[in-house]
Design an enzyme around this catalytic site. Structure first.
Site, PDB file in Angstrom:
ATOM      1  N   TYR A   1     -33.586  41.080  23.773  1.00  0.00           N
ATOM      2  CA  TYR A   1     -34.745  42.080  24.335  1.00  0.00           C
ATOM      3  C   TYR A   1     -34.995  41.530  25.827  1.00  0.00           C
ATOM      4  O   TYR A   1     -34.897  42.550  26.635  1.00  0.00           O
ATOM      5  CB  TYR A   1     -35.956  41.669  23.571  1.00  0.00           C
ATOM      6  CG  TYR A   1     -37.347  42.386  24.085  1.00  0.00           C
ATOM      7  CD1 TYR A   1     -37.336  43.887  23.659  1.00  0.00           C
ATOM      8  CD2 TYR A   1     -38.267  41.943  24.773  1.00  0.00           C
ATOM      9  CE1 TYR A   1     -38.506  44.429  24.085  1.00  0.00           C
ATOM     10  CE2 TYR A   1     -39.482  42.683  24.995  1.00  0.00           C
ATOM     11  CZ  TYR A   1     -39.540  43.898  24.656  1.00  0.00           C
ATOM     12  OH  TYR A   1     -40.448  44.603  25.107  1.00  0.00           O
TER      13      TYR A   1
ATOM     14  N   GLY B   1     -48.419  53.596  19.897  1.00  0.00           N
ATOM     15  CA  GLY B   1     -48.557  52.364  20.616  1.00  0.00           C
ATOM     16  C   GLY B   1     -48.951  52.797  22.103  1.00  0.00           C
ATOM     17  O   GLY B   1     -49.734  53.623  22.441  1.00  0.00           O
ATOM     18  N   ILE B   2     -48.165  51.929  22.979  1.00  0.00           N
ATOM     19  CA  ILE B   2     -48.361  52.270  24.513  1.00  0.00           C
ATOM     20  C   ILE B   2     -48.159  53.770  24.858  1.00  0.00           C
ATOM     21  O   ILE B   2     -48.863  54.119  25.673  1.00  0.00           O
ATOM     22  CB  ILE B   2     -47.655  51.297  25.329  1.00  0.00           C
ATOM     23  CG1 ILE B   2     -48.090  49.952  25.011  1.00  0.00           C
ATOM     24  CG2 ILE B   2     -47.436  51.814  26.732  1.00  0.00           C
ATOM     25  CD1 ILE B   2     -47.205  48.854  25.509  1.00  0.00           C
TER      26      ILE B   2
ATOM     27  N   ASP C   1     -40.034  61.948  20.954  1.00  0.00           N
ATOM     28  CA  ASP C   1     -39.932  60.774  20.298  1.00  0.00           C
ATOM     29  C   ASP C   1     -38.918  61.068  19.013  1.00  0.00           C
ATOM     30  O   ASP C   1     -38.776  62.396  18.642  1.00  0.00           O
ATOM     31  CB  ASP C   1     -41.434  60.422  19.594  1.00  0.00           C
ATOM     32  CG  ASP C   1     -41.461  59.051  19.124  1.00  0.00           C
ATOM     33  OD1 ASP C   1     -40.842  58.387  18.223  1.00  0.00           O
ATOM     34  OD2 ASP C   1     -42.296  58.235  19.505  1.00  0.00           O
TER      35      ASP C   1
ATOM     36  N   VAL D   1     -49.074  43.282  23.782  1.00  0.00           N
ATOM     37  CA  VAL D   1     -50.135  44.349  23.424  1.00  0.00           C
ATOM     38  C   VAL D   1     -50.051  44.701  21.920  1.00  0.00           C
ATOM     39  O   VAL D   1     -48.989  44.923  21.151  1.00  0.00           O
ATOM     40  CB  VAL D   1     -49.556  45.667  24.147  1.00  0.00           C
ATOM     41  CG1 VAL D   1     -50.778  46.678  24.310  1.00  0.00           C
ATOM     42  CG2 VAL D   1     -49.293  45.232  25.810  1.00  0.00           C
TER      43      VAL D   1
ATOM     44  N   LYS E   1     -34.539  44.239  29.319  1.00  0.00           N
ATOM     45  CA  LYS E   1     -35.689  44.496  29.981  1.00  0.00           C
ATOM     46  C   LYS E   1     -35.416  44.052  31.473  1.00  0.00           C
ATOM     47  O   LYS E   1     -35.910  44.771  32.565  1.00  0.00           O
ATOM     48  CB  LYS E   1     -36.931  44.005  29.323  1.00  0.00           C
ATOM     49  CG  LYS E   1     -37.257  44.449  28.052  1.00  0.00           C
ATOM     50  CD  LYS E   1     -37.780  46.139  28.386  1.00  0.00           C
ATOM     51  CE  LYS E   1     -38.307  46.611  27.032  1.00  0.00           C
ATOM     52  NZ  LYS E   1     -38.688  48.099  27.169  1.00  0.00           N
TER      53      LYS E   1
ATOM     54  N   THR F   1     -49.651  46.650  19.224  1.00  0.00           N
ATOM     55  CA  THR F   1     -49.368  48.018  18.894  1.00  0.00           C
ATOM     56  C   THR F   1     -48.442  47.826  17.486  1.00  0.00           C
ATOM     57  O   THR F   1     -48.230  46.642  17.316  1.00  0.00           O
ATOM     58  CB  THR F   1     -48.094  48.517  19.886  1.00  0.00           C
ATOM     59  OG1 THR F   1     -46.828  47.721  19.835  1.00  0.00           O
ATOM     60  CG2 THR F   1     -48.837  48.700  21.252  1.00  0.00           C
ATOM     61  N   PRO F   2     -47.876  49.034  16.907  1.00  0.00           N
ATOM     62  CA  PRO F   2     -47.117  48.809  15.759  1.00  0.00           C
ATOM     63  C   PRO F   2     -45.885  47.823  16.022  1.00  0.00           C
ATOM     64  O   PRO F   2     -45.553  47.223  14.881  1.00  0.00           O
ATOM     65  CB  PRO F   2     -46.765  50.344  15.302  1.00  0.00           C
ATOM     66  CG  PRO F   2     -47.913  51.004  15.763  1.00  0.00           C
ATOM     67  CD  PRO F   2     -48.173  50.158  17.116  1.00  0.00           C
TER      68      PRO F   2
ATOM     69  N   ARG G   1     -35.932  35.703  22.291  1.00  0.00           N
ATOM     70  CA  ARG G   1     -36.154  37.039  22.649  1.00  0.00           C
ATOM     71  C   ARG G   1     -34.612  37.260  23.646  1.00  0.00           C
ATOM     72  O   ARG G   1     -34.594  38.182  24.566  1.00  0.00           O
ATOM     73  CB  ARG G   1     -37.086  37.581  23.499  1.00  0.00           C
ATOM     74  CG  ARG G   1     -38.373  37.441  22.681  1.00  0.00           C
ATOM     75  CD  ARG G   1     -38.373  38.291  21.535  1.00  0.00           C
ATOM     76  NE  ARG G   1     -39.820  38.399  20.712  1.00  0.00           N
ATOM     77  CZ  ARG G   1     -40.230  37.193  20.240  1.00  0.00           C
ATOM     78  NH1 ARG G   1     -39.465  36.273  19.886  1.00  0.00           N
ATOM     79  NH2 ARG G   1     -41.752  37.424  19.396  1.00  0.00           N
TER      80      ARG G   1
END
Ligand code: NAD
Length: 268
Positions: free
Chosen positions: A165, A27-28, A47, A198, A169, A200-201, A162
Protein backbone atom coordinates in the site's frame (compact mmCIF):
# COMPACT_ATOMS: atom_id res chain seq x y z
CA UNK A 1 -8.15 33.74 -10.32
CA UNK A 2 -10.21 36.77 -11.32
CA UNK A 3 -9.31 38.76 -8.16
CA UNK A 4 -11.89 41.51 -8.73
CA UNK A 5 -14.95 39.29 -8.82
CA UNK A 6 -13.95 36.74 -6.20
CA UNK A 7 -15.45 36.95 -2.73
CA UNK A 8 -14.67 34.65 0.20
CA UNK A 9 -18.02 32.94 -0.50
CA UNK A 10 -17.68 32.58 -4.28
CA UNK A 11 -14.11 31.30 -3.91
CA UNK A 12 -15.38 27.87 -2.84
CA UNK A 13 -18.13 27.52 -5.47
CA UNK A 14 -17.72 25.18 -8.46
CA UNK A 15 -20.58 26.55 -10.55
CA UNK A 16 -20.22 25.78 -14.25
CA UNK A 17 -17.55 23.15 -13.60
CA UNK A 18 -17.80 19.46 -14.46
CA UNK A 19 -15.93 17.12 -12.12
CA UNK A 20 -15.18 13.40 -12.42
CA UNK A 21 -14.71 11.50 -9.17
CA UNK A 22 -13.39 7.95 -9.47
CA UNK A 23 -14.46 5.57 -6.72
CA UNK A 24 -17.31 8.04 -6.18
CA UNK A 25 -19.72 5.35 -4.99
CA UNK A 26 -18.28 4.91 -1.49
CA UNK A 27 -16.44 6.51 1.43
CA UNK A 28 -14.27 9.53 0.68
CA UNK A 29 -15.26 9.56 -3.02
CA UNK A 30 -18.98 9.68 -2.19
CA UNK A 31 -18.39 12.56 0.26
CA UNK A 32 -16.51 14.48 -2.47
CA UNK A 33 -19.34 13.79 -4.94
CA UNK A 34 -21.96 15.17 -2.52
CA UNK A 35 -19.91 18.24 -1.53
CA UNK A 36 -18.97 19.19 -5.10
CA UNK A 37 -22.63 18.80 -6.13
CA UNK A 38 -23.68 21.01 -3.21
CA UNK A 39 -21.34 23.83 -4.33
CA UNK A 40 -22.66 23.84 -7.89
CA UNK A 41 -20.54 21.36 -9.86
CA UNK A 42 -21.94 18.86 -12.32
CA UNK A 43 -20.56 15.63 -10.90
CA UNK A 44 -19.71 12.46 -12.80
CA UNK A 45 -19.23 9.30 -10.77
CA UNK A 46 -16.92 6.57 -12.04
CA UNK A 47 -16.83 3.33 -10.09
CA UNK A 48 -16.40 -0.35 -10.81
CA UNK A 49 -19.10 -1.10 -8.23
CA UNK A 50 -22.28 -0.61 -10.24
CA UNK A 51 -24.74 -0.64 -7.37
CA UNK A 52 -23.10 2.01 -5.19
CA UNK A 53 -22.29 4.26 -8.16
CA UNK A 54 -25.85 4.04 -9.48
CA UNK A 55 -27.34 4.75 -6.06
CA UNK A 56 -25.52 8.02 -5.59
CA UNK A 57 -26.25 9.13 -9.18
CA UNK A 58 -29.97 8.42 -8.56
CA UNK A 59 -29.82 10.40 -5.32
CA UNK A 60 -28.28 13.50 -6.98
CA UNK A 61 -29.74 13.30 -10.51
CA UNK A 62 -33.06 11.42 -10.19
CA UNK A 63 -34.17 12.61 -13.67
CA UNK A 64 -31.12 11.35 -15.54
CA UNK A 65 -28.84 9.14 -13.39
CA UNK A 66 -27.32 7.25 -16.32
CA UNK A 67 -25.61 10.42 -17.58
CA UNK A 68 -23.80 10.82 -14.28
CA UNK A 69 -22.67 7.31 -13.43
CA UNK A 70 -20.19 5.37 -15.56
CA UNK A 71 -19.12 1.87 -14.58
CA UNK A 72 -15.44 1.24 -15.23
CA UNK A 73 -12.32 -0.27 -13.73
CA UNK A 74 -9.75 2.53 -13.81
CA UNK A 75 -6.86 0.06 -13.80
CA UNK A 76 -7.82 -1.18 -17.30
CA UNK A 77 -6.56 1.13 -20.09
CA UNK A 78 -9.11 -0.11 -22.67
CA UNK A 79 -11.98 0.49 -20.28
CA UNK A 80 -10.69 3.98 -19.49
CA UNK A 81 -10.37 4.69 -23.21
CA UNK A 82 -14.02 3.69 -23.79
CA UNK A 83 -15.06 5.60 -20.67
CA UNK A 84 -13.36 8.83 -21.76
CA UNK A 85 -14.98 8.64 -25.20
CA UNK A 86 -18.45 8.24 -23.64
CA UNK A 87 -17.93 10.97 -21.03
CA UNK A 88 -16.44 13.51 -23.44
CA UNK A 89 -19.16 12.76 -25.98
CA UNK A 90 -21.86 13.53 -23.44
CA UNK A 91 -20.28 16.19 -21.20
CA UNK A 92 -17.69 17.77 -23.55
CA UNK A 93 -15.41 19.51 -21.04
CA UNK A 94 -13.98 18.17 -17.79
CA UNK A 95 -12.67 20.84 -15.44
CA UNK A 96 -11.80 18.78 -12.36
CA UNK A 97 -10.61 15.16 -12.13
CA UNK A 98 -10.44 13.51 -8.71
CA UNK A 99 -8.49 10.24 -8.85
CA UNK A 100 -9.88 8.75 -5.66
CA UNK A 101 -10.40 5.02 -6.47
CA UNK A 102 -7.97 2.90 -4.53
CA UNK A 103 -7.53 -0.40 -2.74
CA UNK A 104 -5.57 -1.54 0.30
CA UNK A 105 -3.38 -4.44 1.36
CA UNK A 106 -2.00 -5.47 4.74
CA UNK A 107 1.34 -7.20 5.13
CA UNK A 108 5.11 -7.03 5.55
CA UNK A 109 7.42 -8.07 2.73
CA UNK A 110 7.23 -11.68 3.99
CA UNK A 111 3.43 -11.57 3.82
CA UNK A 112 3.23 -9.80 0.44
CA UNK A 113 3.36 -11.66 -2.87
CA UNK A 114 4.61 -10.01 -6.05
CA UNK A 115 1.04 -10.40 -7.35
CA UNK A 116 -0.24 -8.27 -4.41
CA UNK A 117 2.26 -5.55 -5.26
CA UNK A 118 1.20 -5.69 -8.92
CA UNK A 119 -2.50 -5.48 -8.03
CA UNK A 120 -1.99 -2.44 -5.78
CA UNK A 121 0.18 -0.83 -8.44
CA UNK A 122 -2.41 -1.49 -11.15
CA UNK A 123 -5.29 0.15 -9.29
CA UNK A 124 -3.60 2.82 -7.16
CA UNK A 125 -0.90 3.94 -9.60
CA UNK A 126 -1.95 2.84 -13.10
CA UNK A 127 -5.51 3.94 -12.30
CA UNK A 128 -4.32 7.50 -11.69
CA UNK A 129 -2.07 7.31 -14.76
CA UNK A 130 -4.82 5.98 -17.06
CA UNK A 131 -7.45 8.50 -16.00
CA UNK A 132 -5.05 11.47 -16.11
CA UNK A 133 -3.74 10.47 -19.53
CA UNK A 134 -7.33 10.30 -20.81
CA UNK A 135 -8.56 13.62 -19.42
CA UNK A 136 -5.56 15.97 -19.20
CA UNK A 137 -5.39 16.66 -22.97
CA UNK A 138 -8.71 18.57 -22.86
CA UNK A 139 -7.51 20.60 -19.88
CA UNK A 140 -4.22 21.44 -21.60
CA UNK A 141 -6.07 22.49 -24.72
CA UNK A 142 -8.21 24.92 -22.71
CA UNK A 143 -5.24 25.89 -20.51
CA UNK A 144 -7.34 25.29 -17.45
CA UNK A 145 -8.04 22.37 -15.15
CA UNK A 146 -7.41 20.74 -11.84
CA UNK A 147 -6.45 17.17 -10.94
CA UNK A 148 -6.47 15.78 -7.42
CA UNK A 149 -5.22 12.36 -6.34
CA UNK A 150 -6.23 10.58 -3.14
CA UNK A 151 -2.81 9.38 -2.00
CA UNK A 152 -2.42 8.64 1.72
CA UNK A 153 -0.32 9.56 4.70
CA UNK A 154 1.23 6.20 3.75
CA UNK A 155 2.59 8.02 0.68
CA UNK A 156 4.59 10.39 2.87
CA UNK A 157 5.68 8.23 5.81
CA UNK A 158 5.93 4.46 6.15
CA UNK A 159 3.17 2.53 7.94
CA UNK A 160 3.92 -0.72 9.70
CA UNK A 161 2.49 -3.78 7.91
CA UNK A 162 1.53 -1.87 4.74
CA UNK A 163 4.39 -2.60 2.34
CA UNK A 164 2.45 -2.75 -0.95
CA UNK A 165 0.00 0.00 0.00
CA UNK A 166 2.68 2.52 1.03
CA UNK A 167 4.82 1.65 -2.00
CA UNK A 168 1.89 2.42 -4.30
CA UNK A 169 0.96 5.63 -2.48
CA UNK A 170 4.55 6.96 -2.46
CA UNK A 171 4.37 6.47 -6.24
CA UNK A 172 1.13 8.48 -6.38
CA UNK A 173 2.75 11.38 -4.51
CA UNK A 174 5.79 11.24 -6.81
CA UNK A 175 3.66 11.07 -9.95
CA UNK A 176 1.60 14.05 -8.72
CA UNK A 177 4.70 16.20 -8.23
CA UNK A 178 6.17 15.29 -11.64
CA UNK A 179 2.92 15.91 -13.52
CA UNK A 180 2.43 19.19 -11.65
CA UNK A 181 5.86 20.47 -12.69
CA UNK A 182 5.42 19.29 -16.28
CA UNK A 183 2.21 21.31 -16.59
CA UNK A 184 2.66 24.17 -14.10
CA UNK A 185 2.85 26.68 -16.95
CA UNK A 186 -0.16 25.21 -18.78
CA UNK A 187 -2.94 26.33 -16.44
CA UNK A 188 -3.48 22.85 -14.99
CA UNK A 189 -2.93 22.41 -11.25
CA UNK A 190 -2.19 18.90 -9.95
CA UNK A 191 -2.14 18.04 -6.24
CA UNK A 192 -2.78 15.12 -3.96
CA UNK A 193 -4.39 14.62 -0.57
CA UNK A 194 -2.76 12.44 2.08
CA UNK A 195 -5.38 11.36 4.62
CA UNK A 196 -4.66 9.50 7.83
CA UNK A 197 -7.25 6.96 8.98
CA UNK A 198 -10.74 7.84 7.80
CA UNK A 199 -13.94 6.01 8.77
CA UNK A 200 -15.06 4.47 5.48
CA UNK A 201 -16.00 0.97 4.24
CA UNK A 202 -12.28 0.60 3.41
CA UNK A 203 -11.46 0.76 7.16
CA UNK A 204 -14.62 -1.10 8.30
CA UNK A 205 -13.61 -4.08 6.15
CA UNK A 206 -10.23 -4.11 7.87
CA UNK A 207 -11.88 -3.93 11.32
CA UNK A 208 -14.00 -7.01 10.53
CA UNK A 209 -10.79 -9.04 10.31
CA UNK A 210 -10.18 -8.59 14.06
CA UNK A 211 -11.72 -11.09 16.53
CA UNK A 212 -13.52 -8.18 18.28
CA UNK A 213 -14.19 -5.43 15.68
CA UNK A 214 -15.71 -3.01 18.22
CA UNK A 215 -12.67 -3.25 20.48
CA UNK A 216 -10.41 -2.83 17.44
CA UNK A 217 -12.43 0.28 16.46
CA UNK A 218 -11.95 1.82 19.91
CA UNK A 219 -8.24 1.04 19.89
CA UNK A 220 -7.78 2.34 16.36
CA UNK A 221 -9.58 5.57 17.27
CA UNK A 222 -7.73 6.18 20.51
CA UNK A 223 -4.37 5.58 18.84
CA UNK A 224 -4.94 8.59 16.59
CA UNK A 225 -3.39 11.92 17.67
CA UNK A 226 -6.87 13.49 17.99
CA UNK A 227 -8.30 10.38 19.64
CA UNK A 228 -10.57 9.73 16.68
CA UNK A 229 -10.45 8.81 13.00
CA UNK A 230 -11.24 11.33 10.28
CA UNK A 231 -14.62 11.56 8.58
CA UNK A 232 -15.00 11.34 4.78
CA UNK A 233 -16.50 14.86 4.80
CA UNK A 234 -13.27 16.22 6.35
CA UNK A 235 -11.30 14.87 3.40
CA UNK A 236 -13.91 16.13 0.94
CA UNK A 237 -13.38 19.63 2.38
CA UNK A 238 -9.68 19.37 1.51
CA UNK A 239 -10.61 18.27 -2.02
CA UNK A 240 -12.91 21.28 -2.41
CA UNK A 241 -10.17 23.61 -1.22
CA UNK A 242 -7.70 22.21 -3.78
CA UNK A 243 -10.30 22.29 -6.57
CA UNK A 244 -11.38 25.85 -5.76
CA UNK A 245 -10.05 29.27 -6.70
CA UNK A 246 -8.73 29.55 -3.14
CA UNK A 247 -5.93 27.19 -4.20
CA UNK A 248 -5.10 29.00 -7.45
CA UNK A 249 -1.37 29.22 -6.57
CA UNK A 250 -1.07 25.63 -5.33
CA UNK A 251 0.30 22.83 -7.49
CA UNK A 252 2.53 19.81 -6.82
CA UNK A 253 1.42 19.77 -3.21
CA UNK A 254 0.85 16.72 -0.99
CA UNK A 255 -1.87 18.07 1.28
CA UNK A 256 -1.82 16.24 4.62
CA UNK A 257 -5.19 15.71 6.32
CA UNK A 258 -4.26 13.22 9.03
CA UNK A 259 -5.44 14.73 12.33
CA UNK A 260 -1.81 15.09 13.40
CA UNK A 261 -0.65 11.53 12.58
CA UNK A 262 2.55 12.61 10.83
CA UNK A 263 3.38 15.44 13.26
CA UNK A 264 5.29 13.05 15.49
CA UNK A 265 4.91 10.34 18.12
CA UNK A 266 1.90 10.60 20.37
CA UNK A 267 3.46 8.64 23.24
CA UNK A 268 6.26 10.25 25.24
P1 NAD B 1 -13.71 2.79 -0.18
O1 NAD B 1 -13.29 1.37 -0.26
O2 NAD B 1 -14.79 3.18 0.78
O3 NAD B 1 -14.11 3.34 -1.61
C1 NAD B 1 -13.29 3.11 -2.72
C2 NAD B 1 -14.16 3.14 -3.96
O4 NAD B 1 -13.30 2.95 -5.08
C3 NAD B 1 -15.19 2.01 -4.00
O5 NAD B 1 -16.46 2.52 -4.39
C4 NAD B 1 -14.63 1.03 -5.03
O6 NAD B 1 -15.63 0.31 -5.73
C5 NAD B 1 -13.89 1.99 -5.95
N1 NAD B 1 -12.81 1.31 -6.69
C6 NAD B 1 -11.83 0.53 -6.18
N2 NAD B 1 -11.05 0.08 -7.17
C7 NAD B 1 -11.55 0.58 -8.32
C8 NAD B 1 -11.17 0.47 -9.68
N3 NAD B 1 -10.13 -0.28 -10.05
N4 NAD B 1 -11.89 1.13 -10.61
C9 NAD B 1 -12.95 1.89 -10.25
N5 NAD B 1 -13.37 2.03 -8.97
C10 NAD B 1 -12.67 1.38 -8.02
O7 NAD B 1 -12.34 3.59 0.14
P2 NAD B 1 -12.05 5.01 0.85
O8 NAD B 1 -11.63 4.75 2.23
O9 NAD B 1 -13.14 5.97 0.57
O10 NAD B 1 -10.72 5.41 0.07
C11 NAD B 1 -10.71 6.27 -1.05
C12 NAD B 1 -9.28 6.63 -1.37
O11 NAD B 1 -8.66 7.24 -0.24
C13 NAD B 1 -8.39 5.43 -1.73
O12 NAD B 1 -7.50 5.78 -2.76
C14 NAD B 1 -7.63 5.17 -0.44
O13 NAD B 1 -6.38 4.55 -0.66
C15 NAD B 1 -7.46 6.59 0.08
N6 NAD B 1 -7.25 6.63 1.53
C16 NAD B 1 -8.19 6.13 2.40
C17 NAD B 1 -7.93 6.19 3.77
C18 NAD B 1 -8.88 5.66 4.79
O14 NAD B 1 -8.48 5.54 5.98
N7 NAD B 1 -10.12 5.36 4.46
C19 NAD B 1 -6.73 6.75 4.23
C20 NAD B 1 -5.83 7.25 3.31
C21 NAD B 1 -6.10 7.19 1.96
Amino acid sequence: MDQENVTPKSMFRLDGKTAIITGGGSGIGAAIVRLFHQVGARVIIVDRDIESGKNIAEELYPQDPSSYFYAADVSQPEEVQRLSESILNEHREIHVLVNNAGIGHVGTILETEASDLDRLYEVNVRGVFNMTKAFIPGMLKRKSGCIIQLASIGGVVGIIDRLAYCTSKFAVVGMTKCMALDHAKDGVRINCICPGRVETPFVSARLQEYPDPEKAYREMSSSQAMGRMGKPEEIAAAALYLASDAASYITGHAHITDGGWSAGHIVS
